[in-house]
Motif scaffolding. Structure first.
Motif, PDB file in Angstrom:
ATOM      1  N   ALA A   2       1.003  -1.116  -0.152  1.00 56.83           N
ATOM      2  CA  ALA A   2      -0.104  -0.161   0.050  1.00 56.83           C
ATOM      3  C   ALA A   2       0.761   1.301  -0.065  1.00 56.83           C
ATOM      4  N   ASP A 223      -2.181  -5.895  -7.996  1.00 54.17           N
ATOM      5  CA  ASP A 223      -1.014  -5.588  -7.358  1.00 54.17           C
ATOM      6  C   ASP A 223      -0.616  -4.091  -7.612  1.00 54.17           C
ATOM      7  N   ALA A 226      -2.786  -1.654  -5.800  1.00 64.96           N
ATOM      8  CA  ALA A 226      -2.543  -1.320  -4.608  1.00 64.96           C
ATOM      9  C   ALA A 226      -1.264  -0.868  -4.234  1.00 64.96           C
ATOM     10  N   ASN A 230      -5.047   4.276  -3.531  1.00 70.92           N
ATOM     11  CA  ASN A 230      -5.328   3.899  -2.421  1.00 70.92           C
ATOM     12  C   ASN A 230      -6.907   2.983  -2.727  1.00 70.92           C
ATOM     13  N   HIS A 258      -8.416  -8.943  -2.056  1.00 71.09           N
ATOM     14  CA  HIS A 258      -7.546  -7.831  -2.555  1.00 71.09           C
ATOM     15  C   HIS A 258      -7.642  -6.820  -1.346  1.00 71.09           C
ATOM     16  N   ALA A 263      -5.333   0.040   0.784  1.00 69.15           N
ATOM     17  CA  ALA A 263      -5.789  -0.323  -0.894  1.00 69.15           C
ATOM     18  C   ALA A 263      -7.164  -0.863  -0.851  1.00 69.15           C
ATOM     19  N   TRP A 264      -8.287  -0.282  -1.389  1.00 73.41           N
ATOM     20  CA  TRP A 264      -9.560  -0.694  -1.244  1.00 73.41           C
ATOM     21  C   TRP A 264     -10.207  -0.637  -2.686  1.00 73.41           C
TER      22      TRP A 264
END
Length: 409
Positions: A2, A223, A226, A230, A258, A263-264
């Motif tokens: 993140a 990935d 992330a 954010n 994930h 990281a959303w």
């Protein structure tokens, strides 16, 4: 990993951002007065429940913005370095003063931006701040947005390209911006410009949240998102239609592995309350979601830990809408949950599970068109919507599109 702001010990946006965005109500034409009215409501009624971001959506630089879409080839307000600035007739105080006022309310300030560099800046070949390059040197005239004519992409292989994004973030940091919603960048995928924005944010030293739109994002690139942002949109534009909400169950299930601090996966805004005042789609209206569907929307976004960005006009909220946004036991699943995932599905009955501070949360949904009865395992439960405890397992009967959420005691 993140995003970490330089020198920070924890990621930016360690919990899913909660806030208000002007898009669902005001489209391209929101004004300073309307932003302040929504911020004042948030400060007085929602801040204590975790709501904090106030986000001005697209085309704040267009002095002649209109409802129901975009003006093609709009003459946007711009500074001498090709950076868009707020239209003075709509935001007479400017964004630095507006950001300061929002901060005084104990809230955080966000803006929407489009990927790239204004076409008008390229036509005038304006200089890039602190760079030998000019706008025409870094623009990619073949990289355009299919639904908005304001910008060209930036060719990140060109000298001075990063300088342009750095100049944007210098400006936004001077305005006190805490949140950036970057559009026309997640899908179609423009990874080089996402990375450029990320680098520019880090150089400011300011903990600025980066949100990527539109969706649906590519799961194979999880990935990358992330590491450079954010939150990122996992859906098409989400409006007040059951078919959109039904699709969100599958999207959130797919992205649930994930979900992590900073990281959303973002299922999009909450089109609740009064929307469509001057929006892109539809006219001034209360949300078309039924009350059961509204509770299902909040329950799903909370148990799955999607960001919560309210789209309705906050000062127009009725008591029911306000109750959806202020139930701390429900919001705890969103802000404190761990390992959210779909546990089971049988027919139209869907069960999600998460863990909040050592206790299980269970959410039950009926995504079908007939009444469904689901069963809870034996145990002691608290209905967190109704705020009632009960001490044994019992059948749960749900109307079509309805839901329930329980904390295991």
């Amino acid at each position: 990993m993140a995003i970490l702001t330089a020198g920070a010990a924890e990621p930016v946006a360690p919990t899913p951002p909660m806030g208000w965005n002007s898009w669902d109500s005001y489209g391209t034409s929101v004004t300073e007065a309307e932003v302040k009215a929504n911020a004042a409501y948030m400060s007085s009624k929602l801040k204590s429940h975790g709501w904090q971001y106030v986000v001005v959506d697209i085309q704040w630089s267009d002095p002649l913005a209109k409802p129901h879409g975009y003006r093609p080839n709009a003459e946007l307000a711009m500074d001498e370095y090709g950076r868009l600035i707020p239209a003075s007739n709509r935001f007479p105080s400017g964004f630095q003063a507006l950001g300061a006022w929002i901060h005084e309310q104990g809230l955080k300030f966000g803006i929407h931006i489009m990927r790239g560099i204004p076409r008008r800046a390229v036509a005038a070949n304006l200089p890039v701040l602190d760079s030998k390059a000019r706008a025409a040197d870094v623009a990619d005239r073949n990289s355009t947005c299919r639904w908005n004519s304001d910008m060209y992409g930036v060719d990140m292989s060109k000298p001075g390209a990063q300088d342009y994004y750095d100049s944007l973030l210098k400006l936004y940091a001077s305005w006190g911006v805490d949140y950036i919603k970057a559009d026309d960048i997640a899908q179609p995928f423009h990874g080089d410009e996402i990375a450029a924005l990320h680098r520019a944010i880090l150089k400011t030293g300011r903990p600025i949240v980066l949100s990527l739109s539109p969706g649906p994002a590519d799961l194979a690139r999880a990935d990358f998102y992330a590491a450079n942002a954010n939150l990122w949109r996992i859906s098409d534009d989400f409006w007040d239609l059951w078919r959109d909400l039904r699709k969100s169950f599958d999207l959130l299930e797919k992205w649930s592995p994930h979900v992590k601090p900073g990281a959303w996966p973002d299922a999009d805004m909450l089109p609740l309350g009064r929307i469509g005042i001057r929006a892109e789609r539809g006219d001034d209206r209360p949300t078309r979601f039924t009350r059961d569907e509204q509770r299902t929307l909040i329950t799903l976004w909370c148990i799955a830990r999607s960001p919560l960005m309210f789209g309705g006009d906050l000062p127009s909220n009725d008591a029911f809408t306000e109750s959806l946004l202020t139930n701390d036991e429900v919001l705890a699943a969103n802000q404190k949950g761990r390992n959210p995932h779909k546990l089971a599905q049988e027919g139209a009955g869907v069960i999600w599970e998460s863990e909040v501070e050592g206790r299980k949360y269970v959410a039950l949904f009926n995504v079908g068109e007939q009444t469904e009865t689901l069963s809870l395992r034996p145990g002691k439960y608290r209905d967190v919507w109704e705020k009632k405890d009960f001490g044994d397992s019992r059948p749960v009967t749900l109307a079509p599109h309805a839901s329930a959420m329980y904390r295991v005691q």
